[in-house]
Design a protein around this motif. Structure first.
Motif, PDB file in Angstrom:
ATOM      1  N   GLY A 150       0.836  -1.195   0.000  1.00  0.00           N
ATOM      2  CA  GLY A 150       0.000   0.000   0.000  1.00  0.00           C
ATOM      3  C   GLY A 150       0.863   1.235   0.000  1.00  0.00           C
ATOM      4  O   GLY A 150       2.090   1.171  -0.138  1.00  0.00           O
ATOM      5  N   LEU A 151       0.235   2.382   0.181  1.00  0.00           N
ATOM      6  CA  LEU A 151       0.943   3.655   0.191  1.00  0.00           C
ATOM      7  C   LEU A 151       0.710   4.341   1.520  1.00  0.00           C
ATOM      8  O   LEU A 151      -0.425   4.463   1.984  1.00  0.00           O
ATOM      9  CB  LEU A 151       0.440   4.550  -0.952  1.00  0.00           C
ATOM     10  N   GLY A 152       1.821   4.781   2.144  1.00  0.00           N
ATOM     11  CA  GLY A 152       1.674   5.602   3.335  1.00  0.00           C
ATOM     12  C   GLY A 152       2.143   4.944   4.612  1.00  0.00           C
ATOM     13  O   GLY A 152       2.840   3.938   4.597  1.00  0.00           O
ATOM     14  N   ARG A 153       1.763   5.570   5.730  1.00  0.00           N
ATOM     15  CA  ARG A 153       2.156   5.193   7.082  1.00  0.00           C
ATOM     16  C   ARG A 153       3.659   5.349   7.282  1.00  0.00           C
ATOM     17  O   ARG A 153       4.383   4.381   7.464  1.00  0.00           O
ATOM     18  CB  ARG A 153       1.709   3.769   7.412  1.00  0.00           C
ATOM     19  N   PHE A 154       4.117   6.601   7.268  1.00  0.00           N
ATOM     20  CA  PHE A 154       5.512   6.905   7.590  1.00  0.00           C
ATOM     21  C   PHE A 154       5.534   7.451   9.015  1.00  0.00           C
ATOM     22  O   PHE A 154       5.457   8.653   9.246  1.00  0.00           O
ATOM     23  CB  PHE A 154       6.065   7.917   6.579  1.00  0.00           C
ATOM     24  N   LEU A 155       5.602   6.530   9.974  1.00  0.00           N
ATOM     25  CA  LEU A 155       5.361   6.880  11.371  1.00  0.00           C
ATOM     26  C   LEU A 155       6.603   6.730  12.242  1.00  0.00           C
ATOM     27  O   LEU A 155       6.507   6.530  13.440  1.00  0.00           O
ATOM     28  CB  LEU A 155       4.223   6.005  11.931  1.00  0.00           C
ATOM     29  N   GLY A 156       7.782   6.805  11.648  1.00  0.00           N
ATOM     30  CA  GLY A 156       8.998   6.663  12.427  1.00  0.00           C
ATOM     31  C   GLY A 156       9.463   5.238  12.596  1.00  0.00           C
ATOM     32  O   GLY A 156      10.434   4.980  13.313  1.00  0.00           O
ATOM     33  N   MET A 157       8.754   4.275  11.972  1.00  0.00           N
ATOM     34  CA  MET A 157       9.164   2.877  11.954  1.00  0.00           C
ATOM     35  C   MET A 157       9.249   2.448  10.497  1.00  0.00           C
ATOM     36  O   MET A 157       8.468   2.908   9.662  1.00  0.00           O
ATOM     37  CB  MET A 157       8.157   1.987  12.690  1.00  0.00           C
ATOM     38  N   ASP A 158      10.204   1.557  10.194  1.00  0.00           N
ATOM     39  CA  ASP A 158      10.310   1.143   8.800  1.00  0.00           C
ATOM     40  C   ASP A 158       9.190   0.164   8.452  1.00  0.00           C
ATOM     41  O   ASP A 158       8.397  -0.240   9.307  1.00  0.00           O
ATOM     42  CB  ASP A 158      11.704   0.581   8.491  1.00  0.00           C
ATOM     43  N   ALA A 159       9.116  -0.194   7.169  1.00  0.00           N
ATOM     44  CA  ALA A 159       8.007  -1.024   6.684  1.00  0.00           C
ATOM     45  C   ALA A 159       7.999  -2.401   7.331  1.00  0.00           C
ATOM     46  O   ALA A 159       6.933  -2.997   7.515  1.00  0.00           O
ATOM     47  CB  ALA A 159       8.080  -1.151   5.165  1.00  0.00           C
ATOM     48  N   VAL A 160       9.169  -2.934   7.672  1.00  0.00           N
ATOM     49  CA  VAL A 160       9.223  -4.259   8.300  1.00  0.00           C
ATOM     50  C   VAL A 160       8.546  -4.212   9.664  1.00  0.00           C
ATOM     51  O   VAL A 160       7.664  -5.012   9.978  1.00  0.00           O
ATOM     52  CB  VAL A 160      10.677  -4.754   8.423  1.00  0.00           C
ATOM     53  N   TRP A 161       8.943  -3.261  10.507  1.00  0.00           N
ATOM     54  CA  TRP A 161       8.410  -3.181  11.867  1.00  0.00           C
ATOM     55  C   TRP A 161       6.957  -2.738  11.886  1.00  0.00           C
ATOM     56  O   TRP A 161       6.185  -3.151  12.756  1.00  0.00           O
ATOM     57  CB  TRP A 161       9.266  -2.232  12.706  1.00  0.00           C
ATOM     58  N   ASP A 162       6.560  -1.909  10.933  1.00  0.00           N
ATOM     59  CA  ASP A 162       5.196  -1.401  10.938  1.00  0.00           C
ATOM     60  C   ASP A 162       4.199  -2.380  10.335  1.00  0.00           C
ATOM     61  O   ASP A 162       3.098  -2.555  10.852  1.00  0.00           O
ATOM     62  CB  ASP A 162       5.135  -0.081  10.158  1.00  0.00           C
ATOM     63  N   LEU A 163       4.580  -3.041   9.225  1.00  0.00           N
ATOM     64  CA  LEU A 163       3.634  -3.859   8.480  1.00  0.00           C
ATOM     65  C   LEU A 163       3.770  -5.359   8.726  1.00  0.00           C
ATOM     66  O   LEU A 163       2.769  -6.074   8.794  1.00  0.00           O
ATOM     67  CB  LEU A 163       3.789  -3.585   6.975  1.00  0.00           C
ATOM     68  N   ALA A 164       4.997  -5.846   8.835  1.00  0.00           N
ATOM     69  CA  ALA A 164       5.210  -7.299   8.867  1.00  0.00           C
ATOM     70  C   ALA A 164       4.684  -8.016  10.107  1.00  0.00           C
ATOM     71  O   ALA A 164       4.417  -9.230  10.027  1.00  0.00           O
ATOM     72  CB  ALA A 164       6.696  -7.620   8.675  1.00  0.00           C
ATOM     73  N   GLU A 193      14.119   5.267   5.456  1.00  0.00           N
ATOM     74  CA  GLU A 193      14.181   3.934   6.067  1.00  0.00           C
ATOM     75  C   GLU A 193      13.700   2.896   5.059  1.00  0.00           C
ATOM     76  O   GLU A 193      13.371   3.231   3.917  1.00  0.00           O
ATOM     77  CB  GLU A 193      13.313   3.886   7.328  1.00  0.00           C
ATOM     78  N   THR A 194      13.632   1.658   5.493  1.00  0.00           N
ATOM     79  CA  THR A 194      13.152   0.588   4.630  1.00  0.00           C
ATOM     80  C   THR A 194      11.707   0.833   4.234  1.00  0.00           C
ATOM     81  O   THR A 194      10.833   0.963   5.086  1.00  0.00           O
ATOM     82  CB  THR A 194      13.265  -0.779   5.334  1.00  0.00           C
ATOM     83  N   ASP A 195      11.460   0.901   2.930  1.00  0.00           N
ATOM     84  CA  ASP A 195      10.106   1.091   2.411  1.00  0.00           C
ATOM     85  C   ASP A 195       9.531  -0.195   1.833  1.00  0.00           C
ATOM     86  O   ASP A 195       8.307  -0.364   1.775  1.00  0.00           O
ATOM     87  CB  ASP A 195      10.095   2.150   1.303  1.00  0.00           C
ATOM     88  N   VAL A 196      10.413  -1.092   1.372  1.00  0.00           N
ATOM     89  CA  VAL A 196      10.006  -2.344   0.737  1.00  0.00           C
ATOM     90  C   VAL A 196      10.871  -3.462   1.301  1.00  0.00           C
ATOM     91  O   VAL A 196      12.085  -3.284   1.483  1.00  0.00           O
ATOM     92  CB  VAL A 196      10.193  -2.280  -0.794  1.00  0.00           C
ATOM     93  N   ALA A 197      10.255  -4.599   1.594  1.00  0.00           N
ATOM     94  CA  ALA A 197      11.038  -5.717   2.117  1.00  0.00           C
ATOM     95  C   ALA A 197      10.424  -7.048   1.716  1.00  0.00           C
ATOM     96  O   ALA A 197       9.200  -7.173   1.596  1.00  0.00           O
ATOM     97  CB  ALA A 197      11.143  -5.640   3.643  1.00  0.00           C
ATOM     98  N   ASP A 198      11.303  -8.011   1.493  1.00  0.00           N
ATOM     99  CA  ASP A 198      10.905  -9.398   1.275  1.00  0.00           C
ATOM    100  C   ASP A 198      11.593 -10.237   2.347  1.00  0.00           C
ATOM    101  O   ASP A 198      12.815 -10.188   2.492  1.00  0.00           O
ATOM    102  CB  ASP A 198      11.331  -9.880  -0.110  1.00  0.00           C
ATOM    103  N   ILE A 199      10.798 -10.977   3.098  1.00  0.00           N
ATOM    104  CA  ILE A 199      11.310 -11.805   4.189  1.00  0.00           C
ATOM    105  C   ILE A 199      11.034 -13.267   3.864  1.00  0.00           C
ATOM    106  O   ILE A 199       9.881 -13.639   3.602  1.00  0.00           O
ATOM    107  CB  ILE A 199      10.642 -11.442   5.527  1.00  0.00           C
ATOM    108  N   ALA A 200      12.070 -14.083   3.855  1.00  0.00           N
ATOM    109  CA  ALA A 200      11.929 -15.516   3.590  1.00  0.00           C
ATOM    110  C   ALA A 200      12.216 -16.288   4.868  1.00  0.00           C
ATOM    111  O   ALA A 200      13.248 -16.078   5.517  1.00  0.00           O
ATOM    112  CB  ALA A 200      12.880 -15.950   2.489  1.00  0.00           C
ATOM    113  N   LEU A 201      11.297 -17.179   5.239  1.00  0.00           N
ATOM    114  CA  LEU A 201      11.430 -17.987   6.445  1.00  0.00           C
ATOM    115  C   LEU A 201      11.472 -19.463   6.074  1.00  0.00           C
ATOM    116  O   LEU A 201      10.714 -19.906   5.206  1.00  0.00           O
ATOM    117  CB  LEU A 201      10.248 -17.748   7.389  1.00  0.00           C
ATOM    118  N   SER A 202      12.353 -20.199   6.714  1.00  0.00           N
ATOM    119  CA  SER A 202      12.415 -21.652   6.552  1.00  0.00           C
ATOM    120  C   SER A 202      12.172 -22.293   7.903  1.00  0.00           C
ATOM    121  O   SER A 202      12.790 -21.902   8.905  1.00  0.00           O
ATOM    122  CB  SER A 202      13.785 -22.081   6.003  1.00  0.00           C
TER     123      SER A 202
END
Length: 317
Positions: A150-164, A193-202
């Motif tokens: 999505g677009l937005g939510r620049f609240l002092g936390m990067d996209a990983v901490w805010d969305l993931a 800060e980080t705006d886009v991230a891909d996290i892979a878990l095994s």
């Protein structure tokens, strides 16, 4: 009797808690660092605006909901546990795994309820997907994909901490175990800060998962997919009612030295109505009353923070 609950922190999400607890009949008080905002909300919802210190000392308050900046969640929760209060903490419960673990230990030592606000775990569509996976609808679980764009939510936390955190909670529940390895690809695009991230878990069982988050996408996407040997289940939170949960009977199999596949049209699965936050808060009240462990408890809260910290270390943390 319904437990008496106070909300600490009355920003956007805290106000959602205030409104929902009032509708349930459990809101006893509220508190906010901004006295003007606290007074306005207190008048609107006909409850007192009280300082944190007064709430902690009030034996008539059974539990607290914390919707504060994450750096304040741990210290405030630990004071609440010491004061004999049960606590629901909005995600994340802290900004590092050590702090999160200290909060979990404080709750255990005090014999209090610690629940983390992973609200999508209480979405009736996700609950139906979870049940379908457990019933074997897709055969053996092999992979999970979760997308939040999505677009937005620049609240002092990067996209990983805010969305993931939303997606990690769902992934951990379906996988049923902690990941053995975590890999992350992060990009700064339009902010600092980080705006886009891909996290892979095994996972130890062999199940894999991928989480895609972005706050600079021109379109919104909220999908969670479980892939198995006999089909796939997809929860699309933006789909119309009646089409939010789809089963795809897609199959892939070995055919000699190659692989063959067969696709299928979506089969939409009926789900119960219900608002996730209302269901989450009612579950919290039930845990406070019965002393049963919450579905989103300390183990999940700490593990989520550990993964976030590994996926996107915070400078100075």
């Amino acid at each position: 009797m319904t437990p008496r609950v106070a909300v600490i922190g009355c920003g956007h999400w805290g106000q959602n808690h205030v409104r929902t607890l009032k509708e349930i009949g459990a809101l006893a008080a509220l508190s906010d660092a901004d006295p003007t905002r606290a007074a306005a909300l207190a008048e609107r919802f006909a409850v007192p605006a009280v300082s944190l210190e007064a709430l902690l000392a009030d034996t008539a308050i059974d539990a607290l909901v914390l919707a504060l900046p994450p750096s304040l969640h741990g210290p405030t929760a630990r004071r609440a546990f010491a004061a004999g209060k049960d606590v629901l903490i909005e995600k994340p419960i802290g900004l590092d795994a050590i702090d999160a673990a200290a909060t979990a230990k404080a709750a255990a030592d005090a014999g209090r309820i610690l629940m983390v606000g992973h609200v999508l775990r209480f979405h009736p569509v996700f609950e139906r997907l979870e049940a379908a996976v457990a019933e074997g609808r897709i055969g053996t679980l092999r992979h999970i994909i979760s997308t939040r764009l999505g677009l937005g939510r620049f609240l002092g936390m990067d996209a990983v901490w805010d969305l993931a955190p939303h997606d990690l909670s769902l992934v951990l529940r379906i996988a049923g175990e902690h990941p053995a390895s975590i890999e992350t690809l992060r990009r700064t695009v339009l902010s600092d800060e980080t705006d886009v991230a891909d996290i892979a878990l095994s996972f130890p069982s062999g199940v894999g998962a991928e989480i895609h988050v972005s706050r600079v996408s021109p379109f919104r996407d909220r999908r969670f997919t479980a892939i198995g040997t006999e089909g796939m289940l997809c929860f699309d939170d933006l789909a119309p009612e009646g089409q939010k949960l789809a089963f795809y009977g897609h199959r892939v199999w070995r055919d000699g030295r190659a692989f063959a596949f067969q696709s299928a049209d979506p089969e939409y699965i009926e789900t119960e109505p219900g608002l996730p936050l209302d269901r989450e808060l009612r579950h919290f009240l039930e845990c406070v009353t019965t002393r049963q462990p919450p579905r989103t408890g300390a183990d999940e809260a700490v593990e989520t923070v550990r993964i976030l910290e590994t996926a996107s270390p915070r400078s100075g943390a």
